[in-house]
Design a protein around this motif. Structure first.
Motif, PDB file in Angstrom:
ATOM      1  N   CYS A 152       6.885  -5.629  -7.395  1.00 41.98           N
ATOM      2  CA  CYS A 152       7.423  -4.942  -6.216  1.00 41.98           C
ATOM      3  C   CYS A 152       6.631  -3.687  -5.864  1.00 41.98           C
ATOM      4  O   CYS A 152       7.195  -2.652  -5.507  1.00 41.98           O
ATOM      5  N   TYR A 153       5.323  -3.765  -5.938  1.00 40.06           N
ATOM      6  CA  TYR A 153       4.474  -2.593  -5.727  1.00 40.06           C
ATOM      7  C   TYR A 153       4.194  -2.297  -4.262  1.00 40.06           C
ATOM      8  O   TYR A 153       4.089  -1.145  -3.870  1.00 40.06           O
ATOM      9  N   GLU A 154       3.981  -3.331  -3.479  1.00 39.06           N
ATOM     10  CA  GLU A 154       3.505  -3.080  -2.117  1.00 39.06           C
ATOM     11  C   GLU A 154       3.945  -4.191  -1.175  1.00 39.06           C
ATOM     12  O   GLU A 154       4.193  -5.322  -1.581  1.00 39.06           O
ATOM     13  N   GLN A 155       4.052  -3.826   0.088  1.00 34.73           N
ATOM     14  CA  GLN A 155       4.255  -4.792   1.145  1.00 34.73           C
ATOM     15  C   GLN A 155       2.877  -5.185   1.688  1.00 34.73           C
ATOM     16  O   GLN A 155       1.947  -4.403   1.603  1.00 34.73           O
ATOM     17  N   SER A 158       5.413  -8.002  -1.631  1.00 38.46           N
ATOM     18  CA  SER A 158       6.758  -7.966  -2.193  1.00 38.46           C
ATOM     19  C   SER A 158       7.754  -8.704  -1.305  1.00 38.46           C
ATOM     20  O   SER A 158       8.616  -9.444  -1.787  1.00 38.46           O
ATOM     21  N   ASP A 179      11.706  -4.951 -13.624  1.00 40.55           N
ATOM     22  CA  ASP A 179      11.188  -3.980 -12.650  1.00 40.55           C
ATOM     23  C   ASP A 179      11.562  -2.555 -13.063  1.00 40.55           C
ATOM     24  O   ASP A 179      12.726  -2.270 -13.346  1.00 40.55           O
ATOM     25  N   ARG A 182      10.284   0.083  -8.857  1.00 41.45           N
ATOM     26  CA  ARG A 182       9.200   0.177  -7.877  1.00 41.45           C
ATOM     27  C   ARG A 182       9.758   0.300  -6.456  1.00 41.45           C
ATOM     28  O   ARG A 182      10.893  -0.088  -6.167  1.00 41.45           O
ATOM     29  N   SER A 183       8.916   0.797  -5.571  1.00 42.48           N
ATOM     30  CA  SER A 183       9.361   1.147  -4.218  1.00 42.48           C
ATOM     31  C   SER A 183       9.927  -0.022  -3.443  1.00 42.48           C
ATOM     32  O   SER A 183      10.843   0.148  -2.632  1.00 42.48           O
ATOM     33  N   PHE A 184       9.399  -1.218  -3.652  1.00 38.58           N
ATOM     34  CA  PHE A 184       9.788  -2.357  -2.827  1.00 38.58           C
ATOM     35  C   PHE A 184      10.674  -3.353  -3.564  1.00 38.58           C
ATOM     36  O   PHE A 184      10.761  -4.511  -3.164  1.00 38.58           O
ATOM     37  N   ARG A 185      11.353  -2.895  -4.599  1.00 38.82           N
ATOM     38  CA  ARG A 185      12.346  -3.743  -5.238  1.00 38.82           C
ATOM     39  C   ARG A 185      13.478  -4.010  -4.243  1.00 38.82           C
ATOM     40  O   ARG A 185      13.897  -3.106  -3.514  1.00 38.82           O
ATOM     41  N   LYS A 187      16.910  -4.209  -2.413  1.00 38.56           N
ATOM     42  CA  LYS A 187      18.024  -3.252  -2.496  1.00 38.56           C
ATOM     43  C   LYS A 187      19.373  -3.935  -2.684  1.00 38.56           C
ATOM     44  O   LYS A 187      20.376  -3.276  -2.933  1.00 38.56           O
ATOM     45  N   GLU A 205       1.553   5.457 -15.596  1.00 36.62           N
ATOM     46  CA  GLU A 205       2.815   5.833 -14.989  1.00 36.62           C
ATOM     47  C   GLU A 205       2.908   7.353 -14.883  1.00 36.62           C
ATOM     48  O   GLU A 205       2.003   8.071 -15.273  1.00 36.62           O
TER      49      GLU A 205
END
Length: 219
Positions: A152-155, A158, A179, A182-185, A187, A205
């Motif tokens: 889930c790192y990037e669009q 993801s 996970d 990460r930003s794009f996990r 919701k 990290e």
């Protein structure tokens, strides 16, 4: 040091050491002992060759958590046909094989990952099938369970993978994901199965320990 992409096996061996994964010491992997030198060395050469960075050389937090969960709960995979998606080093696939999966496949599109996964499986005395093509969107007939971590790192990647996982889950295929926030996990539509504090490094990290969860996709 120049990057000899023609001999991937030699490159992986020369730039890693066989070390235990911190949260999963039962499993040894060919890991980079220093993150930045390998990353910097490979970045330019791999970009020219159209290859991704060396994600395969590190035991990422999500993969460690999911591997730990599988080893501690072997009934999840025992006797089942399992696929480890975006497998990187093959850590989760190896854990599934050790926990009694009847068949285990590891998928990644990075050719260096294919080499690392085979070396790592051999080092741990297990057999895994390596799938080398982009399988996103496929129905995965012949498998009973999907395992995935650190995706889930990037669009847009993801989002594309999430759509596929939800389709698989809606069709009755269990999908488990490790996970570390990460930003794009996604919701919503996830059930938390376990939580771990995963030892990591500040080269990878922003902390020495990463709070990491194992999730299951639900409807």
């Amino acid at each position: 040091m120049s990057l000899d992409i023609a001999d991937r096996d030699r490159f992986v061996r020369a730039n890693t050491a066989l070390l235990p994964a911190p949260l999963v010491p039962e499993i040894e992997l060919h890991l980079a002992t220093e993150a930045l030198p390998l990353w910097q060395m490979t970045e330019e050469a791999m970009a020219e060759a159209g290859l991704p960075p060396p994600y395969w050389a590190f035991a990422w937090a999500g993969g460690q958590a999911l591997a730990r969960y599988v080893l501690d709960n072997p009934e999840i995979v025992a006797g089942r046909r399992v696929i480890d998606f975006a497998a990187g080093s093959g850590l989760v696939a190896i854990a599934a094989a050790m926990a009694g999966a009847s068949m285990i496949a590891a998928n990644d599109i990075d050719p260096f990952s294919h080499v690392a996964m085979r070396l790592n499986a051999r080092a741990n005395g297990v057999a895994i099938d390596v799938l080398e093509t982009d399988i996103v969107g496929e129905p995965l007939a012949g498998f009973d369970l999907v395992l995935a971590a650190d995706i889930c790192y990037e669009q847009p990647t993801s989002g594309r993978v999430e759509t596929w996982f939800r389709q698989l889950s809606a069709g009755g295929m269990p999908v488990l994901m490790g996970d570390p926030g990460r930003s794009f996990r996604p919701k919503s539509g996830l059930e938390k199965l376990a939580h771990y504090a995963v030892p990591t490094t500040r080269e990878l990290e922003d902390n020495d320990v990463r709070s990491t969860d194992v999730w299951r996709f639900v409807q």
